[in-house]
Design a protein around this motif. Structure first.
Motif, mmCIF file in Angstrom:
data_model
loop_
_atom_site.group_PDB
_atom_site.id
_atom_site.type_symbol
_atom_site.label_atom_id
_atom_site.label_comp_id
_atom_site.label_asym_id
_atom_site.label_seq_id
_atom_site.Cartn_x
_atom_site.Cartn_y
_atom_site.Cartn_z
ATOM 1 N N ARG A 124 0.836 -1.131 -0.101
ATOM 2 C CA ARG A 124 0.118 -0.027 0.127
ATOM 3 C C ARG A 124 0.853 1.349 0.052
ATOM 4 O O ARG A 124 1.796 1.531 0.852
ATOM 5 N N LEU A 125 0.685 2.149 -0.867
ATOM 6 C CA LEU A 125 1.394 3.531 -0.881
ATOM 7 C C LEU A 125 0.690 4.422 -0.484
ATOM 8 O O LEU A 125 -0.564 4.491 -0.951
ATOM 9 N N ASP A 126 1.372 5.288 0.566
ATOM 10 C CA ASP A 126 0.785 6.397 1.246
ATOM 11 C C ASP A 126 1.662 7.533 0.730
ATOM 12 O O ASP A 126 2.745 7.754 1.281
ATOM 13 N N ILE A 127 1.247 8.455 -0.259
ATOM 14 C CA ILE A 127 2.000 9.455 -0.759
ATOM 15 C C ILE A 127 1.362 10.900 -0.513
ATOM 16 O O ILE A 127 0.063 10.891 -0.787
ATOM 17 N N GLN A 128 2.051 11.541 0.125
ATOM 18 C CA GLN A 128 1.601 13.003 0.568
ATOM 19 C C GLN A 128 2.479 13.956 -0.039
ATOM 20 O O GLN A 128 3.789 13.839 0.211
ATOM 21 N N GLU A 129 1.961 14.825 -0.590
ATOM 22 C CA GLU A 129 2.678 16.168 -1.137
ATOM 23 C C GLU A 129 2.717 17.242 0.158
ATOM 24 O O GLU A 129 1.701 17.703 0.451
ATOM 25 N N MET A 130 3.758 17.780 0.524
ATOM 26 C CA MET A 130 3.960 18.720 1.253
ATOM 27 C C MET A 130 5.475 19.594 1.219
ATOM 28 O O MET A 130 6.178 18.968 0.243
ATOM 29 N N SER A 131 5.324 20.556 1.849
ATOM 30 C CA SER A 131 6.773 21.556 1.762
ATOM 31 C C SER A 131 7.572 20.590 2.442
ATOM 32 O O SER A 131 7.639 19.694 3.162
ATOM 33 N N ALA A 132 9.029 21.055 2.214
ATOM 34 C CA ALA A 132 10.234 20.287 2.645
ATOM 35 C C ALA A 132 10.323 20.386 3.982
ATOM 36 O O ALA A 132 10.571 19.120 4.857
ATOM 37 N N ALA A 150 14.922 18.733 -1.550
ATOM 38 C CA ALA A 150 16.066 19.367 -2.320
ATOM 39 C C ALA A 150 17.443 19.280 -1.354
ATOM 40 O O ALA A 150 16.937 19.512 0.041
ATOM 41 N N ASP A 151 18.521 19.336 -1.744
ATOM 42 C CA ASP A 151 19.763 18.908 -0.819
ATOM 43 C C ASP A 151 19.946 20.414 -0.217
ATOM 44 O O ASP A 151 21.088 20.353 0.270
ATOM 45 N N ASN A 152 19.402 21.591 -0.445
ATOM 46 C CA ASN A 152 19.830 22.854 0.217
ATOM 47 C C ASN A 152 19.004 22.995 1.571
ATOM 48 O O ASN A 152 18.992 24.070 2.080
ATOM 49 N N GLU A 159 19.895 10.235 7.263
ATOM 50 C CA GLU A 159 20.356 9.372 6.402
ATOM 51 C C GLU A 159 19.909 9.875 4.667
ATOM 52 O O GLU A 159 18.865 9.887 4.537
ATOM 53 N N THR A 160 20.850 10.104 3.896
ATOM 54 C CA THR A 160 20.382 10.594 2.540
ATOM 55 C C THR A 160 20.859 9.871 1.490
ATOM 56 O O THR A 160 22.041 9.141 1.666
ATOM 57 N N GLY A 161 20.388 9.845 0.277
ATOM 58 C CA GLY A 161 20.823 9.327 -0.866
ATOM 59 C C GLY A 161 20.426 10.201 -2.069
ATOM 60 O O GLY A 161 19.273 10.860 -2.039
ATOM 61 N N ALA A 162 21.259 10.496 -2.894
ATOM 62 C CA ALA A 162 20.825 11.014 -4.294
ATOM 63 C C ALA A 162 19.745 10.392 -4.999
ATOM 64 O O ALA A 162 19.960 9.258 -5.305
ATOM 65 N N PHE A 163 18.642 11.271 -5.252
ATOM 66 C CA PHE A 163 17.762 10.659 -6.074
ATOM 67 C C PHE A 163 17.531 11.051 -7.618
ATOM 68 O O PHE A 163 17.232 10.531 -8.455
ATOM 69 N N GLU A 164 17.771 12.365 -7.757
ATOM 70 C CA GLU A 164 17.650 12.827 -9.013
ATOM 71 C C GLU A 164 18.461 14.373 -9.150
ATOM 72 O O GLU A 164 18.357 15.229 -8.086
ATOM 73 N N ASP A 165 19.098 14.509 -10.427
ATOM 74 C CA ASP A 165 19.536 15.769 -10.557
ATOM 75 C C ASP A 165 18.573 16.920 -10.500
ATOM 76 O O ASP A 165 17.436 16.543 -11.312
ATOM 77 N N ARG A 272 21.967 21.588 -8.299
ATOM 78 C CA ARG A 272 20.863 20.869 -7.258
ATOM 79 C C ARG A 272 20.748 19.745 -7.403
ATOM 80 O O ARG A 272 20.555 18.899 -8.436
ATOM 81 N N LYS A 273 20.472 18.936 -6.274
ATOM 82 C CA LYS A 273 19.883 17.574 -6.406
ATOM 83 C C LYS A 273 18.681 17.432 -5.489
ATOM 84 O O LYS A 273 18.799 17.874 -4.376
ATOM 85 N N LEU A 274 18.067 16.621 -5.825
ATOM 86 C CA LEU A 274 16.914 15.830 -4.730
ATOM 87 C C LEU A 274 17.304 14.678 -4.311
ATOM 88 O O LEU A 274 18.034 13.715 -4.885
#
Length: 303
Positions: A124-132, A150-152, A159-165, A272-274
């Motif tokens: 089951r996916l629970d996906i919520q859009e919100m501010s950083a 965003a990485d800023n 714990e982080t990992g690069a997801f998308e440029d 920047r990276k996400l």
């Protein structure tokens, strides 16, 4: 009096996060009067005030600061226990809770989630859009398994990992003085474009903070002729000739069907990276492991 329970913990944390009983009630889908009664009940049982209430909102007392920290710890422990129990199953069952910024949802994440859902139909996916800030708070409070930001942002405790440029682009209309330069296909520096009028977007958002910091570093003040709330609106105002605009590369699809010209900025801060974010101590369920493996296997650094 009502006993302490996870619902009470979530409400106390929500009031502290939003500084408002009304906004906390809205987030938890509970009547404001019920939230107020529950708060009064718990304060009466404890014999201390957790919040100073006024017309301006609800502000934590020193006792409230300690109590909210305890509530967050309780919520994290409950969610971690649920995750540990789900690990006795397989990657084909369980759930995955994601806190996503608009940047991530305008990039490759929706397609990646579609692939994940097809491969793991029992999850089951629970996906919520919100501010950083809210996405990171959801991780802190155990309300989400993974956040995409965003990485800023301040991420040292996660714990982080690069997801998308997600490089920063500058946009202009075809008849703008910068049109030939942007259309050349070469990178362009922020200093070369900062003297032009700008269509601003999202005051205090991630892009706004990036641009404000870049302008301050060069001693400039960006001339904002108009400010909008969404990137589709920014594209339309740039196309109409109200100035240049800045946009992330994950939103390039918004330029489809327009005459707007774009180029990547050459400045280091604009690269920047996400990233995907987790609490370091939180357990990894099979569904979470499967998603992180998929995300890592499809990330491509564009250099």
């Amino acid at each position: 009096m009502l006993p302490f329970d996870p619902v009470t913990a979530r409400l106390i944390v929500a009031i502290a996060q939003h500084g408002s009983i009304g906004r906390a009630a809205e987030r938890e889908n509970i009547a404001s009067s019920a939230v107020s009664r529950r708060l009064s009940d718990i304060e009466a049982r404890l014999g201390v005030a957790l919040f100073d209430r006024s017309l301006q909102g609800a502000r934590l007392t020193p006792a409230g600061e300690v109590y909210v920290a305890g509530c967050r710890d309780v919520l994290r422990r409950i969610e971690d226990l649920n995750t540990q129990m789900s690990d006795f199953g397989t990657a084909e069952h369980g759930w995955l809770r994601l806190a996503c910024t608009s940047s991530s949802l305008s990039g490759r994440l929706p397609e990646l989630l579609a692939r994940y859902a097809a491969a793991h139909p029992g999850v089951r996916l629970d996906i919520q859009e919100m501010s950083a800030p809210n996405a990171l708070a959801a991780i802190d409070d155990g309300q989400a398994d993974i956040a995409f930001v965003a990485d800023n942002n301040e991420l040292t405790r996660f714990e982080t990992g690069a997801f998308e440029d997600d490089d920063v682009l500058v946009l202009c209309s075809p008849d703008h003085p910068l049109a030939a330069r942007l259309g050349s296909g070469r990178l362009i520096s922020f200093d070369e474009v900062a003297e032009h009028e700008v269509v601003g977007v999202h005051h205090s958002g991630a892009m706004d903070r990036l641009l404000s910091a870049a302008a301050a570093a060069t001693g400039r003040i960006l001339g904002e002729r108009v400010k909008v709330e969404t990137f589709p609106s920014l594209v339309r105002m740039v196309e109409a000739g109200f100035g240049i605009g800045f946009m992330r590369s994950t939103s390039l699809h918004l330029l489809a069907g327009t005459d707007v010209i774009s180029a990547r900025l050459s400045d280091d801060w604009a690269r920047r990276k996400l990233v995907h974010v987790r609490r370091p101590a939180s357990p990894l369920s099979q569904p979470i492991k499967a998603f992180l493996t998929l995300a890592a296997g499809t990330y491509r650094n564009t250099g």
